[in-house]
Every structure is written in C-alpha cells, then in structure tokens.
Scaffold this motif. Structure first.
Motif, PDB file in Angstrom:
ATOM      1  N   PHE A   1      18.477 -17.642   2.601  1.00 13.58           N
ATOM      2  CA  PHE A   1      17.725 -18.900   2.547  1.00 13.58           C
ATOM      3  C   PHE A   1      17.905 -19.695   3.838  1.00 13.58           C
ATOM      4  CE2 PHE A   1      17.464 -23.450   1.636  1.00 13.58           C
ATOM      5  CZ  PHE A   1      16.159 -23.524   1.173  1.00 13.58           C
ATOM      6  N   HIS A   2      19.156 -19.857   4.273  1.00 14.62           N
ATOM      7  CA  HIS A   2      19.401 -20.641   5.489  1.00 14.62           C
ATOM      8  C   HIS A   2      18.897 -19.912   6.735  1.00 14.62           C
ATOM      9  CE1 HIS A   2      22.092 -23.099   2.936  1.00 14.62           C
ATOM     10  NE2 HIS A   2      21.785 -24.028   3.807  1.00 14.62           N
ATOM     11  N   LEU A   3      18.942 -18.593   6.722  1.00 13.84           N
ATOM     12  CA  LEU A   3      18.385 -17.854   7.857  1.00 13.84           C
ATOM     13  C   LEU A   3      16.876 -18.083   7.912  1.00 13.84           C
ATOM     14  CD1 LEU A   3      18.634 -15.869  10.180  1.00 13.84           C
ATOM     15  CD2 LEU A   3      18.507 -13.985   8.533  1.00 13.84           C
ATOM     16  N   GLY A   4      16.228 -18.086   6.755  1.00 14.08           N
ATOM     17  CA  GLY A   4      14.787 -18.338   6.715  1.00 14.08           C
ATOM     18  C   GLY A   4      14.421 -19.722   7.202  1.00 14.08           C
TER      19      GLY A   4
ATOM     20  N   ALA B   1      26.927  -9.176   6.174  1.00 12.19           N
ATOM     21  CA  ALA B   1      28.252  -9.157   5.555  1.00 12.19           C
ATOM     22  C   ALA B   1      28.152  -9.075   4.038  1.00 12.19           C
ATOM     23  CB  ALA B   1      29.051 -10.387   5.963  1.00 12.19           C
ATOM     24  N   ASP B   2      27.140  -9.740   3.474  1.00  5.62           N
ATOM     25  CA  ASP B   2      26.921  -9.664   2.027  1.00  5.62           C
ATOM     26  C   ASP B   2      25.426  -9.787   1.744  1.00  5.62           C
ATOM     27  OD1 ASP B   2      26.913  -9.653  -0.670  1.00  5.62           O
ATOM     28  OD2 ASP B   2      28.268 -11.336  -0.958  1.00  5.62           O
ATOM     29  N   PRO B   3      24.713  -8.664   1.668  1.00  2.00           N
ATOM     30  CA  PRO B   3      23.271  -8.714   1.439  1.00  2.00           C
ATOM     31  C   PRO B   3      22.877  -9.086   0.027  1.00  2.00           C
ATOM     32  CG  PRO B   3      24.014  -6.455   1.897  1.00  2.00           C
ATOM     33  CD  PRO B   3      25.214  -7.324   1.933  1.00  2.00           C
ATOM     34  N   THR B   4      23.863  -9.423  -0.823  1.00  2.60           N
ATOM     35  CA  THR B   4      23.549  -9.868  -2.192  1.00  2.60           C
ATOM     36  C   THR B   4      23.658 -11.383  -2.338  1.00  2.60           C
ATOM     37  OG1 THR B   4      25.834  -9.703  -3.027  1.00  2.60           O
ATOM     38  CG2 THR B   4      24.495  -7.694  -3.060  1.00  2.60           C
ATOM     39  N   GLU B   5      23.995 -12.087  -1.262  1.00  7.67           N
ATOM     40  CA  GLU B   5      24.201 -13.537  -1.312  1.00  7.67           C
ATOM     41  C   GLU B   5      22.917 -14.243  -0.876  1.00  7.67           C
ATOM     42  OE1 GLU B   5      25.209 -16.633  -2.340  1.00  7.67           O
ATOM     43  OE2 GLU B   5      27.170 -15.648  -2.233  1.00  7.67           O
TER      44      GLU B   5
ATOM     45  N   PRO C   1      14.786 -17.430 -11.209  1.00 11.99           N
ATOM     46  CA  PRO C   1      13.731 -18.449 -11.075  1.00 11.99           C
ATOM     47  C   PRO C   1      14.166 -19.866 -11.421  1.00 11.99           C
ATOM     48  CG  PRO C   1      12.845 -16.479 -12.093  1.00 11.99           C
ATOM     49  CD  PRO C   1      14.334 -16.263 -11.981  1.00 11.99           C
ATOM     50  N   SER C   2      15.245 -20.000 -12.196  1.00  8.84           N
ATOM     51  CA  SER C   2      15.734 -21.337 -12.548  1.00  8.84           C
ATOM     52  C   SER C   2      16.638 -21.926 -11.461  1.00  8.84           C
ATOM     53  CB  SER C   2      16.493 -21.293 -13.875  1.00  8.84           C
ATOM     54  OG  SER C   2      17.620 -20.440 -13.782  1.00  8.84           O
ATOM     55  N   ASP C   3      17.036 -21.115 -10.478  1.00 10.40           N
ATOM     56  CA  ASP C   3      17.921 -21.584  -9.413  1.00 10.40           C
ATOM     57  C   ASP C   3      17.154 -22.445  -8.406  1.00 10.40           C
ATOM     58  OD1 ASP C   3      19.879 -20.122 -10.604  1.00 10.40           O
ATOM     59  OD2 ASP C   3      19.848 -18.476  -9.153  1.00 10.40           O
ATOM     60  N   LYS C   4      17.839 -23.433  -7.851  1.00 12.31           N
ATOM     61  CA  LYS C   4      17.209 -24.298  -6.846  1.00 12.31           C
ATOM     62  C   LYS C   4      16.805 -23.483  -5.619  1.00 12.31           C
ATOM     63  CE  LYS C   4      17.817 -28.668  -4.370  1.00 12.31           C
ATOM     64  NZ  LYS C   4      17.315 -28.174  -3.076  1.00 12.31           N
ATOM     65  N   ASN C   5      17.656 -22.538  -5.213  1.00 12.20           N
ATOM     66  CA  ASN C   5      17.337 -21.723  -4.048  1.00 12.20           C
ATOM     67  C   ASN C   5      16.029 -20.964  -4.239  1.00 12.20           C
ATOM     68  OD1 ASN C   5      19.352 -22.335  -2.258  1.00 12.20           O
ATOM     69  ND2 ASN C   5      20.649 -20.604  -2.760  1.00 12.20           N
TER      70      ASN C   5
ATOM     71  N   ASP D   1      11.457 -14.075   0.818  1.00 19.13           N
ATOM     72  CA  ASP D   1      11.149 -13.073  -0.204  1.00 19.13           C
ATOM     73  C   ASP D   1      12.421 -12.411  -0.715  1.00 19.13           C
ATOM     74  OD1 ASP D   1       8.445 -13.519  -0.259  1.00 19.13           O
ATOM     75  OD2 ASP D   1       7.921 -11.836   1.044  1.00 19.13           O
ATOM     76  N   ARG D   2      13.390 -12.242   0.172  1.00 21.00           N
ATOM     77  CA  ARG D   2      14.680 -11.667  -0.242  1.00 21.00           C
ATOM     78  C   ARG D   2      15.399 -12.614  -1.201  1.00 21.00           C
ATOM     79  NH1 ARG D   2      17.427  -7.642  -1.973  1.00 21.00           N
ATOM     80  NH2 ARG D   2      19.555  -7.425  -1.195  1.00 21.00           N
ATOM     81  N   VAL D   3      15.309 -13.915  -0.948  1.00 19.97           N
ATOM     82  CA  VAL D   3      15.892 -14.901  -1.873  1.00 19.97           C
ATOM     83  C   VAL D   3      15.240 -14.774  -3.240  1.00 19.97           C
ATOM     84  CG1 VAL D   3      16.241 -17.354  -2.362  1.00 19.97           C
ATOM     85  CG2 VAL D   3      16.481 -16.507  -0.019  1.00 19.97           C
ATOM     86  N   LEU D   4      13.915 -14.611  -3.262  1.00 25.67           N
ATOM     87  CA  LEU D   4      13.194 -14.486  -4.530  1.00 25.67           C
ATOM     88  C   LEU D   4      13.626 -13.243  -5.298  1.00 25.67           C
ATOM     89  CD1 LEU D   4       9.585 -15.532  -3.432  1.00 25.67           C
ATOM     90  CD2 LEU D   4      11.406 -16.955  -4.365  1.00 25.67           C
ATOM     91  N   GLU D   5      14.044 -12.204  -4.573  1.00 28.82           N
ATOM     92  CA  GLU D   5      14.537 -10.995  -5.223  1.00 28.82           C
ATOM     93  C   GLU D   5      15.936 -11.206  -5.809  1.00 28.82           C
ATOM     94  OE1 GLU D   5      14.503  -7.811  -2.417  1.00 28.82           O
ATOM     95  OE2 GLU D   5      12.371  -8.011  -1.957  1.00 28.82           O
ATOM     96  N   LEU D   6      16.745 -12.010  -5.126  1.00 29.46           N
ATOM     97  CA  LEU D   6      18.151 -12.153  -5.503  1.00 29.46           C
ATOM     98  C   LEU D   6      18.406 -13.287  -6.490  1.00 29.46           C
ATOM     99  CD1 LEU D   6      19.768 -11.722  -1.955  1.00 29.46           C
ATOM    100  CD2 LEU D   6      19.868 -10.073  -3.843  1.00 29.46           C
TER     101      LEU D   6
END
Length: 319
Positions: A141-144, A132-136, A183-187, A175-180
């Motif tokens: 993260f939760h799927l992983g 639904a939103d591949p930029t979120e 680096p300062s984000d908790k996610n 890895d997708r989270v790391l792309e989106l």
C-alpha cells in the motif's frame, strides 16, 4: 549379570545420543558456525551443499535465510525461511519472527525517508519491504502511494511517459493489496480508492469501474469513495473520467435511496462539456452526450424543481 546389562544399556544410550547429534550434517553444522562468525558467503555455500545431500534439511534452509538476511537479500531470505517452516513446522515461529524483522527494518527506514521528503529513497525501501514479506499488505500500500506521488511530480513537470510508468507500478501495488487484504480492512478500501484515482489520471476510468463494482455490490454506502474521485476528475476538467465515476456513484446511491441533486447536476455538467464541441480544437458537437446532459439535469430538477441554474443549463444544451 545385572551390572553388565546396565553398562550395555549405558553404551547404547551414548551411541543413540551420538547418532542424534550426527543427524545434523557436517555442512549444516558448518553453515551455522559460518553465520555465527559472520562469514555469510561460506554459510550459503555449505548450507547449499547440505541441501544437495538432503533437500529436506530444514536447518540448512533456515541458515540460508539468516545468511541472506545479513547480506540484505531479503527476498531470498523470505524464500528460505518459508521453506524451513514448510519442512519443519516447529521452525515456523522463528522463521516468521525473522521475516517480520526484515520487513520492519526496511519499512521503518522508508517511513523515515518519507518524513525527509525523499520519495525515491522511500520507494526503494518500501520495495525491499515487499520482498522481505510479500504477504504484508501495508508494504504494498505505501509503495503504491509513493509511486503515485512520484508520478504526480513527473506529471506536473509535463513528463507524462514517466508519470504513467509510475502510475502503472502503483496500480500493480494496489491490486496486490486487494489480493491480500480483507474487503472490510481500511487498507483494502484505501487501496481501491487510490487505484481508481491513478487509473483515472492515466485515462483508464473504465478499468477503475471494474474494480469498484464489487465494492458497491457488497456495500452501496461506499459510493462516497467513488464520488470523491468523480469530483476530483471534474476539478481536473477530465469530463469523461468524471462522468464515469459519478455515474457509478449515482447507481450506488440509487440502491439505498440516497439520490443527490449535486451529483446529478455535476453529471449534467460533465456530459455537457463532453458534448458541446470546441471550435478551437476542432472537436465536433456530440448530440448523444448533450442528450445525456439534459437527462441528468432533469433528474436534478426532480429533486429541486425550480433550481434556476439547472433550468438555464438545460436550455443551453437544447440550443
């Protein structure tokens, strides 16, 4: 005369207004009406026909997004809403609102399923949220993390093949989270930590290290994340994985002058276990690993010179 001129101007304005209405093609108008009446298949058919006539018809793209949303084909909906916003920036706010609505619908259902311990169902819903939103980032993260849990369940059952399949999917998500994420984000940090743990469980600690190197270079205080994974591997008696992660943590600590006795001691333990050999399994003695074990025990003694267990461990390694 003047009255005739006024009449002519009025006629021209009416014609202009009619032309303005007519800018929306018959097929585009039909798609709007079909969506309003709940005939989404017909809305898709007529909107696609409108795009054949005019590939830059933003309204037709938007109506496709709406139709696919109602049909729960959220991946297609995202593509068409994005295209509508690209063609007509004025549609960007409406497109974004619809994309977020589709994302939230599946994301919230997934969270509720997690509370009911339905992890398979939650994974399906989280996956839909990423479509639904591949930029979120939080959807990935939760799927992983859900895939990781499912892998752990299969691993506990002894089904390593199924477990590794889930672990591989989890790493793709992280890895997708790391792309989106920044680096300062908790996610970002959490995704990196989970990716490291999953790769360690999969027997691929070196791959995890390649991801952590950047994090440590940017901020050596992140050694705690890596150290925790190392100790987790130590508890799991994964000596190689423990040694890899603890060594990286030691390098990060050295950059900020935070050397730790326990870290060096446990690295000595890991390398000793790797090097001592095992008659039952036929594993040979590895003198190189034993030499590293002695080296790390000695580094531990530099911090606590008279620690008796460390001295005994060195003697055993030499023997």
């Amino acid at each position: 005369d003047d009255r005739m001129m006024v009449r002519m101007i009025g006629v021209v304005l009416i014609i202009v207004a009619m032309v303005g209405v007519g800018c929306k093609s018959v097929n585009t108008t039909s798609s709007i009406l079909h969506n309003q009446s709940g005939r989404y298949d017909l809305a898709i058919e007529t909107a696609n026909a409108a795009l054949v006539e005019n590939p830059n018809d933003a309204e037709a793209e938007f109506q496709l997004g709406i139709a696919y949303s109602y049909l729960d084909s959220v991946g297609e909906a995202y593509q068409h809403f994005s295209r509508a916003a690209e063609i007509d920036p004025k549609r960007e706010k409406d497109a974004r609102n619809n994309i977020q609505s589709n994302f939230a619908r599946h994301y919230n259902v997934a969270l509720n399923l997690l509370q009911d311990d339905d992890y398979s169902g939650a994974a399906e819903e989280f996956e839909k949220s990423t479509l639904a939103d591949p930029t979120e980032a939080k959807g990935f993260f939760h799927l992983g993390t859900t895939y990781t849990f499912l892998g752990d369940v299969d691993s506990d059952r002894g089904d390593d093949e199924a477990a590794f399949e889930y672990y591989d999917k989890a790493v793709v998500c992280f890895d997708r989270v790391l792309e989106l994420a920044n680096p300062s984000d908790k996610n970002y940090v959490d995704a990196l930590s989970y990716a490291g743990q999953v790769l360690a469980k999969s027997g691929k600690p070196e791959e995890a290290v390649s991801r952590f190197n950047r994090l440590v270079e940017e901020d050596p205080t992140n050694y705690r994340i890596i150290e925790e994974i190392g100790y987790d591997r130590l508890d799991a008696r994964d000596w190689n994985g423990a040694a890899v992660f603890l060594a990286l943590a030691a390098q990060a600590r050295a950059k900020i002058g935070a050397e730790d006795f326990n870290l060096f001691y446990n690295m000595g333990v890991a390398y000793f276990q790797m090097g001592k050999g095992d008659e039952a399994t036929g594993a040979p003695v590895d003198t190189e690993a034993l030499a590293k074990s002695v080296d790390y025990y000695e580094q531990a003694l530099n911090l606590k010179p008279d620690e008796p267990q460390t001295i005994r461990n060195i003697v055993v390694a030499y023997v």
